[in-house]
Design a protein around this motif. Structure first.
Motif, PDB file in Angstrom:
ATOM      1  N   THR A   1      47.828   0.486  45.018  1.00 35.85           N
ATOM      2  CA  THR A   1      47.889   0.653  46.475  1.00 35.85           C
ATOM      3  C   THR A   1      49.289   0.487  47.052  1.00 35.85           C
ATOM      4  OG1 THR A   1      47.487  -1.700  46.926  1.00 35.85           O
ATOM      5  CG2 THR A   1      45.544  -0.266  46.615  1.00 35.85           C
ATOM      6  N   GLY A   2      50.206  -0.088  46.289  1.00 35.76           N
ATOM      7  CA  GLY A   2      51.539  -0.367  46.807  1.00 35.76           C
ATOM      8  C   GLY A   2      51.616  -1.645  47.631  1.00 35.76           C
ATOM      9  N   MET A   3      50.501  -2.363  47.794  1.00 38.26           N
ATOM     10  CA  MET A   3      50.527  -3.631  48.535  1.00 38.26           C
ATOM     11  C   MET A   3      51.490  -4.604  47.868  1.00 38.26           C
ATOM     12  SD  MET A   3      48.392  -3.728  51.242  1.00 38.26           S
ATOM     13  CE  MET A   3      47.807  -5.406  51.453  1.00 38.26           C
ATOM     14  N   LEU A   4      52.278  -5.274  48.699  1.00 41.98           N
ATOM     15  CA  LEU A   4      53.239  -6.263  48.211  1.00 41.98           C
ATOM     16  C   LEU A   4      52.728  -7.651  48.589  1.00 41.98           C
ATOM     17  CD1 LEU A   4      57.091  -6.047  48.433  1.00 41.98           C
ATOM     18  CD2 LEU A   4      55.927  -8.168  49.057  1.00 41.98           C
ATOM     19  N   TYR A   5      52.614  -8.527  47.607  1.00 38.43           N
ATOM     20  CA  TYR A   5      52.146  -9.894  47.824  1.00 38.43           C
ATOM     21  C   TYR A   5      53.299 -10.856  47.536  1.00 38.43           C
ATOM     22  CZ  TYR A   5      47.650  -7.505  47.275  1.00 38.43           C
ATOM     23  OH  TYR A   5      46.594  -6.630  47.403  1.00 38.43           O
ATOM     24  N   PHE A   6      53.450 -11.900  48.352  1.00 39.76           N
ATOM     25  CA  PHE A   6      54.521 -12.851  48.089  1.00 39.76           C
ATOM     26  C   PHE A   6      54.161 -14.245  48.577  1.00 39.76           C
ATOM     27  CE2 PHE A   6      55.446 -11.361  52.376  1.00 39.76           C
ATOM     28  CZ  PHE A   6      55.992 -12.452  53.035  1.00 39.76           C
ATOM     29  N   THR A   7      54.823 -15.229  47.959  1.00 43.36           N
ATOM     30  CA  THR A   7      54.683 -16.621  48.367  1.00 43.36           C
ATOM     31  C   THR A   7      55.874 -17.021  49.220  1.00 43.36           C
ATOM     32  OG1 THR A   7      55.724 -17.345  46.296  1.00 43.36           O
ATOM     33  CG2 THR A   7      53.310 -17.300  46.368  1.00 43.36           C
TER      34      THR A   7
ATOM     35  N   LEU B   1      65.385 -15.001  44.241  1.00 41.95           N
ATOM     36  CA  LEU B   1      64.408 -15.639  43.362  1.00 41.95           C
ATOM     37  C   LEU B   1      63.508 -14.559  42.766  1.00 41.95           C
ATOM     38  CD1 LEU B   1      63.592 -18.808  45.501  1.00 41.95           C
ATOM     39  CD2 LEU B   1      65.078 -18.639  43.509  1.00 41.95           C
ATOM     40  N   GLY B   2      62.453 -14.165  43.469  1.00 44.95           N
ATOM     41  CA  GLY B   2      61.570 -13.135  42.955  1.00 44.95           C
ATOM     42  C   GLY B   2      62.190 -11.753  43.022  1.00 44.95           C
ATOM     43  N   LEU B   3      61.876 -10.912  42.032  1.00 52.29           N
ATOM     44  CA  LEU B   3      62.357  -9.531  41.973  1.00 52.29           C
ATOM     45  C   LEU B   3      61.236  -8.654  41.454  1.00 52.29           C
ATOM     46  CD1 LEU B   3      64.651  -7.333  41.922  1.00 52.29           C
ATOM     47  CD2 LEU B   3      65.123  -8.100  39.580  1.00 52.29           C
ATOM     48  N   GLU B   4      61.044  -7.509  42.112  1.00 52.80           N
ATOM     49  CA  GLU B   4      60.019  -6.558  41.664  1.00 52.80           C
ATOM     50  C   GLU B   4      60.421  -5.157  42.117  1.00 52.80           C
ATOM     51  OE1 GLU B   4      57.864  -5.540  39.441  1.00 52.80           O
ATOM     52  OE2 GLU B   4      56.628  -7.326  39.753  1.00 52.80           O
ATOM     53  N   PHE B   5      59.960  -4.153  41.365  1.00 49.84           N
ATOM     54  CA  PHE B   5      60.222  -2.757  41.691  1.00 49.84           C
ATOM     55  C   PHE B   5      58.904  -2.058  42.000  1.00 49.84           C
ATOM     56  CE2 PHE B   5      63.831  -4.063  39.220  1.00 49.84           C
ATOM     57  CZ  PHE B   5      64.906  -3.340  39.718  1.00 49.84           C
ATOM     58  N   ASP B   6      58.945  -1.133  42.991  1.00 47.35           N
ATOM     59  CA  ASP B   6      57.753  -0.338  43.253  1.00 47.35           C
ATOM     60  C   ASP B   6      57.764   0.899  42.365  1.00 47.35           C
ATOM     61  OD1 ASP B   6      59.459   1.532  44.414  1.00 47.35           O
ATOM     62  OD2 ASP B   6      58.747   1.214  46.468  1.00 47.35           O
ATOM     63  N   ASN B   7      56.750   1.754  42.520  1.00 46.75           N
ATOM     64  CA  ASN B   7      56.627   2.921  41.655  1.00 46.75           C
ATOM     65  C   ASN B   7      57.742   3.937  41.863  1.00 46.75           C
ATOM     66  OD1 ASN B   7      54.274   1.883  40.531  1.00 46.75           O
ATOM     67  ND2 ASN B   7      52.942   2.916  42.015  1.00 46.75           N
ATOM     68  N   GLN B   8      58.420   3.871  43.010  1.00 47.83           N
ATOM     69  CA  GLN B   8      59.518   4.797  43.300  1.00 47.83           C
ATOM     70  C   GLN B   8      60.875   4.245  42.857  1.00 47.83           C
ATOM     71  OE1 GLN B   8      56.967   4.241  45.782  1.00 47.83           O
ATOM     72  NE2 GLN B   8      56.106   6.030  44.736  1.00 47.83           N
TER      73      GLN B   8
ATOM     74  N   GLU C   1      43.526  -5.628  39.397  1.00 46.78           N
ATOM     75  CA  GLU C   1      44.109  -5.877  40.713  1.00 46.78           C
ATOM     76  C   GLU C   1      43.100  -6.364  41.748  1.00 46.78           C
ATOM     77  OE1 GLU C   1      46.602  -2.674  42.029  1.00 46.78           O
ATOM     78  OE2 GLU C   1      47.971  -2.912  40.338  1.00 46.78           O
ATOM     79  N   LYS C   2      41.967  -6.871  41.291  1.00 48.41           N
ATOM     80  CA  LYS C   2      40.977  -7.422  42.211  1.00 48.41           C
ATOM     81  C   LYS C   2      41.275  -8.886  42.547  1.00 48.41           C
ATOM     82  CE  LYS C   2      37.202  -4.374  40.708  1.00 48.41           C
ATOM     83  NZ  LYS C   2      35.860  -4.317  40.084  1.00 48.41           N
ATOM     84  N   ASN C   3      42.082  -9.535  41.721  1.00 50.59           N
ATOM     85  CA  ASN C   3      42.388 -10.948  41.916  1.00 50.59           C
ATOM     86  C   ASN C   3      43.897 -11.167  41.921  1.00 50.59           C
ATOM     87  OD1 ASN C   3      39.590 -12.030  41.738  1.00 50.59           O
ATOM     88  ND2 ASN C   3      39.723 -11.214  39.657  1.00 50.59           N
TER      89      ASN C   3
ATOM     90  N   ALA D   1      50.544 -10.765  52.344  1.00 52.84           N
ATOM     91  CA  ALA D   1      50.474  -9.399  51.812  1.00 52.84           C
ATOM     92  C   ALA D   1      51.072  -8.459  52.847  1.00 52.84           C
ATOM     93  CB  ALA D   1      49.034  -9.007  51.501  1.00 52.84           C
ATOM     94  N   ILE D   2      51.733  -7.399  52.362  1.00 52.19           N
ATOM     95  CA  ILE D   2      52.299  -6.390  53.249  1.00 52.19           C
ATOM     96  C   ILE D   2      51.726  -5.034  52.882  1.00 52.19           C
ATOM     97  CG2 ILE D   2      54.393  -5.283  54.111  1.00 52.19           C
ATOM     98  CD1 ILE D   2      55.957  -7.715  53.244  1.00 52.19           C
TER      99      ILE D   2
END
Length: 302
Positions: free
Chosen positions: A136-142, A75-82, A189-191, A161-162
């Motif tokens: 920060t690289g924090m990963l948020y998910f539902t 379902l969800g897909l995302e890439f980090d900075n690396q 990225e405060k909200n 959050a991870i």
């Protein structure tokens, strides 16, 4: 004005169908997103992850190519900075980390491994959507499970959050939501904005102080079934997919909400079962995936 009648409130700007098909598929796709190199990706409900060639600047359609697979229901897909890919997979009830390794013969091999699959030794219902902080690289998910598993009658959905450095899993809202689905970060990225589908509303998790989250209702929608996806532009406007079933509606509706929570516009698109949104990196277009037509559309912004 007639006595006792309040003045009419201004209606939000309505943008009629100017969406153009940019990709067609045999099975529906969702979660359009851009990788670090500027490539567009999306996932298929049958397990595939596609990468697209082409650009939203031109009128031609994107050409999808198979990039990877979660061997489940991504379902969800995302890439980090690396450039690491993170995929929410409902069938496996986990988030996977995917890398592609080039072998000596020039062939590419996909390496896939579970990134997180449980909280306090309890299996997730089924992660749905995710987003990653570029700061920060924090990963948020539902975590909502299959469509309809968490509902008004059974509000057991969560937001987590991870921390990428400690791998600590932090519940922002635990087993209390009715169908949490899409989510997105504000530009600073405060909200964190979360679509709670079955309650037909957008929640906002505000950090005060940093890493301490406070949840409230940011915007209450009405009509249709509920919001399923969120994209945020650089100026802070939210684009919210207001999903409905094809049996109930002929067209799709995207609510445009400003950073103060006010509805400022509505975008009408073909097909009501909108399941994914993203803004192109140049902020010129909104990309839209829609289930009933198995298509991806683009809508000009600005």
């Amino acid at each position: 004005l007639a006595q006792g009648r309040a003045p009419a409130l201004p209606r939000p700007a309505m943008s009629r169908t100017t969406a153009q098909v940019v990709a067609r598929h045999d099975t529906p796709v969702t979660s359009p997103t851009y990788g670090p190199a500027g490539d567009l990706f999306a996932t298929s409900i049958s397990g595939e992850i596609y990468r697209y060639s082409g650009t939203a600047e031109f009128d031609n359609e994107y050409q999808p190519e198979l990039w990877g697979s979660s061997s489940g229901q991504p379902l969800g897909l995302e890439f980090d900075n690396q450039g690491l890919a993170f995929v929410c997979d409902a069938a496996h009830q986990a988030i996977f980390q995917i890398t592609r390794v080039e072998l000596e013969d020039g062939m590419l091999r996909q390496d896939i491994e579970p990134y997180v699959k449980e909280y306090e030794q309890t299996q997730f219902l089924g992660p749905n959507s995710l987003c990653i902080s570029r700061q920060t690289g924090m990963l948020y998910f539902t975590d909502s499970g299959p469509f309809g598993e968490t509902s008004i009658q059974n509000p057991r959905g969560s937001v987590f959050a991870i921390n990428p450095h400690t791998q600590l899993l932090i519940p922002l809202c635990l087993h209390t939501l009715a169908g949490p689905c899409g989510l997105a970060l504000s530009p600073d990225e405060k909200n964190i904005y979360v679509a709670e589908t079955a309650m037909n509303r957008i929640l906002r998790f505000s950090q005060h102080p940093p890493q301490v989250f406070h949840c409230s209702v940011f915007h209450q929608l009405a009509g249709r079934f509920g919001p399923t996806a969120i994209a945020v532009s650089n100026n802070g406007d939210l684009y919210v997919a207001h999903f409905d079933f094809a049996e109930n509606s002929d067209s799709g509706r995207i609510a445009v909400i400003d950073s103060s929570g006010e509805l400022i516009g509505v975008i009408i698109v073909p097909g009501p079962e909108i399941n994914g949104l993203c803004v192109t990196p140049d902020q010129k277009f909104l990309l839209i995936t829609e289930k009933s037509t198995a298509s991806m559309y683009r809508h000009p912004l600005g």
